[in-house]
Design an enzyme around this catalytic site. Structure first.
Site, PDB file in Angstrom:
ATOM      1  CB  SER A   3      -4.927  -4.599   7.679  1.00 50.31           C
ATOM      2  OG  SER A   3      -3.936  -3.609   7.642  1.00 50.31           O
ATOM      3  CG  HIS A  56      -2.258  -5.712   3.583  1.00 49.20           C
ATOM      4  ND1 HIS A  56      -3.259  -5.045   2.916  1.00 49.20           N
ATOM      5  CD2 HIS A  56      -2.241  -5.159   4.832  1.00 49.20           C
ATOM      6  CE1 HIS A  56      -3.817  -4.147   3.712  1.00 49.20           C
ATOM      7  NE2 HIS A  56      -3.218  -4.194   4.874  1.00 49.20           N
TER       8      HIS A  56
END
Length: 210
Positions: free
Chosen positions: A106, A131
């Site tokens: 992330s 993501h």
């Protein structure tokens, strides 16, 4: 119940250094900070972000030309906290090299990619995950719509940052971040998040002389 952070800090080893004035004790992280090494470890949140930004600014004040090494092992966290670190990395004058140890997921992967060109590294067994941002909101319908628009704006901005640092097209980044995308160190290199996978100290960048 004892605070786990307090327990952890009590376990941080101390190192003793001989100086002209006698012995001086440092906790291990302060000693490594003297070598211009910063650790971004654990969830990215405001407290950790503030400490990281402060260390970056301190090292810039110490020497505005000498490389800073950032070791990353993070599952990600709060987007705005991560962007505070990212913006500071781009703002300061010293080049910042990044090295993934363990995982960079992330926001951790964005910080890994944000290192100085040709100075972004990963150890061979590290895992990288990218993501799109996520969030949950409650309240009045209009407020929910505003929050939804804001997270879409953040998604667009994060995509643009990945495009800048990976060399991928916007469409490729958008497709890759649509769902959790897990990458090995070699895959992250091919994707443009890191420049090189290293497994020996001799290949790791060392701070340049001032």
């Amino acid at each position: 119940m004892r605070d786990p952070v307090e327990t952890y800090m009590n376990l941080v080893p101390m190192v003793v250094e001989q100086t002209n004035r006698g012995e001086r004790a440092y906790d291990i992280f302060s000693r490594l900070l003297k070598e211009r090494i910063i650790f971004v470890t654990g969830p990215v949140e405001d407290g950790m972000s503030t400490l990281t930004v402060a260390q970056l600014l301190f090292l810039e004040a110490e020497n505005p030309k000498k490389e800073i090494s950032m070791y990353i092992n993070s599952p990600g966290g709060v987007v705005t906290s991560g962007l505070a670190i990212y913006d500071t990395m781009q703002f300061i004058r010293p080049p910042v090299s990044t090295l993934c140890t363990g995982q960079a997921a992330s926001m951790g992967s964005l910080l890994l990619a944000a290192g100085h060109p040709d100075m972004r590294f990963s150890l061979p067994n590290s895992r990288i995950m990218v993501h799109q941002p996520s969030g949950g909101f409650q309240g009045q319908a209009t407020d929910i719509m505003l929050h939804a628009q804001e997270i879409l704006n953040l998604k667009k901005r994060l995509n643009e940052i990945y495009v800048k640092h990976t060399g991928q097209t916007y469409k490729a980044i958008e497709d890759a971040l649509e769902r959790d995308k897990f990458l090995t160190a070699d895959m992250a290199r091919d994707f443009g998040i890191v420049d090189k996978v290293i497994d020996k100290r001799s290949e790791e960048p060392t701070p340049k002389a001032p």
